[in-house]
Design an enzyme around this catalytic site. Structure first.
Site, PDB file in Angstrom:
ATOM      1  N   CYS A 143       0.819  -1.228   0.000  1.00  0.00           N
ATOM      2  CA  CYS A 143       0.000   0.000   0.000  1.00  0.00           C
ATOM      3  C   CYS A 143       0.853   1.279   0.000  1.00  0.00           C
ATOM      4  CB  CYS A 143      -0.949  -0.015   1.188  1.00  0.00           C
ATOM      5  SG  CYS A 143      -0.313  -0.819   2.654  1.00  0.00           S
TER       6      CYS A 143
ATOM      7  N   HIS B 155      -2.843   6.066   4.494  1.00  0.00           N
ATOM      8  CA  HIS B 155      -1.427   6.199   4.816  1.00  0.00           C
ATOM      9  C   HIS B 155      -0.951   7.573   4.353  1.00  0.00           C
ATOM     10  CE1 HIS B 155      -1.542   2.072   5.780  1.00  0.00           C
ATOM     11  NE2 HIS B 155      -0.822   1.551   4.812  1.00  0.00           N
TER      12      HIS B 155
END
Ligand SMILES: NC(=O)c1ccc[n+]([C@@H]2O[C@H](COP(=O)([O-])OP(=O)(O)OC[C@H]3O[C@@H](n4cnc5c(N)ncnc54)[C@H](OP(=O)(O)O)[C@@H]3O)[C@@H](O)[C@H]2O)c1
Length: 344
Positions: free
Chosen positions: A130, A242
């Site tokens: 990710c 994130h």
């Protein structure tokens, strides 16, 4: 005729998001099958306004399946992906099991869609980590303009990156703190509530963690093997998205204004960057969105051609489920797969 799509790991963070995105994007599926472990047999998951009953992966016959979106972890993928391919389906895998195999393309469609054609060697296409996915989406257009030499990145990674157990741990610990109970550590090596942890995945011999190593190797495989990258990956008490503080050194000059213009036009990127309080994107705002947001673009005057920036994206979407579905769309749009004939 539409495709038969299996989602393996459909009860997990990424699998549930895959079902949402398949429905949102009206993916050309005649049939969507939700698979998970035996533990979840018969439980229900949402697919648009429909509800699907979860089947057990280990008992499923993949001979009618065209595409399997795998999101059930590395060991399940290592065991099952070759069998699913042998049954005639293409596997798009979210785990790290196949990413570093030279016969498996590692794809972020905005960056290296052309590399997808080599999927036939193994029948598997890998989705990156990710943190790498959102990073390369933002770096690619800047690399095309001014050639990146070196990247220094510090990540601020949400607990959903550690699966549903990670989210549960932040939730439980936060409640325990407010009710003056003892804190239990299950998923993370230290308390995550009201804290941050400078370790994601296991330590390697050189002192870096596996997550940091993944960012190095995957950026090279997807973008350019000549790019040098060093990362510090940190878990933060945020549920979704994130964030990354990134310093980039280029071979050629590039100004912050040029970078903003380039990124504004780049696929998958959204620039939110004004020099006033709140003139940037935070993880809370990126959750549920598809874009990779770039803010705080400024000169890094400590190197010759340097820029610093802040990159945020929803790790369950661009970092996993959305990227996997974009890969499937790429296979279809480029006519690299056709739907199997279904029995009437
Ligand atoms: N979260 C992220 O940001 C992210 C990003 C990129 C890649 N990934 C990767 O994507 C994968 C899934 O992550 P996640 O966050 O969705 O994890 P998760 O929330 O823990 O979900 C794991 C899923 O795998 C299923 N599963 C576990 N063992 C299985 C088995 N033996 N057979 C069939 N299904 C099994 C689980 O089913 P049960 O509910 O039945 O146990 C569940 O549906 C991992 O490989 C992860 O590294 C995650």
């Amino acid at each position: 005729m539409g495709y038969s799509v299996a989602v393996a790991g459909a009860t997990g963070n990424v699998g549930r998001e895959m079902l949402n995105i398949l429905a949102e994007r009206s993916f050309p599926a005649d049939e969507v099958i939700a698979l998970a472990s035996r533990r979840s047999l018969g439980t229900e998951v949402s697919y648009g306004d429909r509800t699907l009953k979860v089947k057990a992966l280990e008992h499923f016959d993949f001979s009618g399946t065209d595409i399997c979106l795998m999101s059930a972890g590395g060991s399940v993928s290592r065991e099952w992906s070759p069998r699913i391919v042998a049954a005639g389906a293409v596997v798009i895998d979210n785990s790290s099991a196949w990413r570093y195999d030279s016969d498996v393309p590692l794809i972020v469609p905005e960056v290296n869609a052309d590399a997808i054609t080599s999927f036939r060697k193994r029948g598997i296409i890998a989705n990156p980590n990710c943190s790498t996915a959102q990073l390369v989406v933002a770096l690619k257009p800047l690399h095309d303009k001014a050639k990146i030499k070196r990247v220094v990145v510090a990540t601020y990674q949400s607990v959903s990156g550690a699966g549903k157990d990670g989210m549960d741990e932040l939730d439980r610990q936060t409640k325990a703190i407010y009710s003056l109970q003892d804190i239990q550590l299950n998923k993370f090596p230290k308390r995550i509530a009201f804290n941050i942890i400078p370790q994601i995945d296991v330590f390697m011999e050189d002192g870096y963690t596996k997550e940091e190593w993944k960012m190095v190797v995957e950026t090279k495989k997807i973008l350019d093997p000549k790019i040098k990258l060093t990362a510090t990956c940190v878990r933060v008490p945020v549920f979704i998205s994130h964030s990354e503080a990134v310093n980039v050194e280029f071979e050629n000059p590039i100004t912050p204004d040029e970078a903003r213009d380039i990124l504004r036009k780049a696929p998958g990127c959204m620039v939110i960057d004004s020099h006033q309080p709140g003139g940037y994107v935070t993880p809370y705002e990126a959750a549920g969105e598809d874009a990779t947001y770039i803010s705080r673009i400024r000169e890094d005057a400590t190197v010759e051609n340097g820029l610093a920036m802040w990159i945020v994206s929803d790790n369950l979407r661009k970092g996993a489920a959305l990227n996997a579905i974009q890969i499937a769309e790429c296979l279809i749009n480029r006519k690299l797969i056709t739907a199997k004939q279904k029995a009437a």
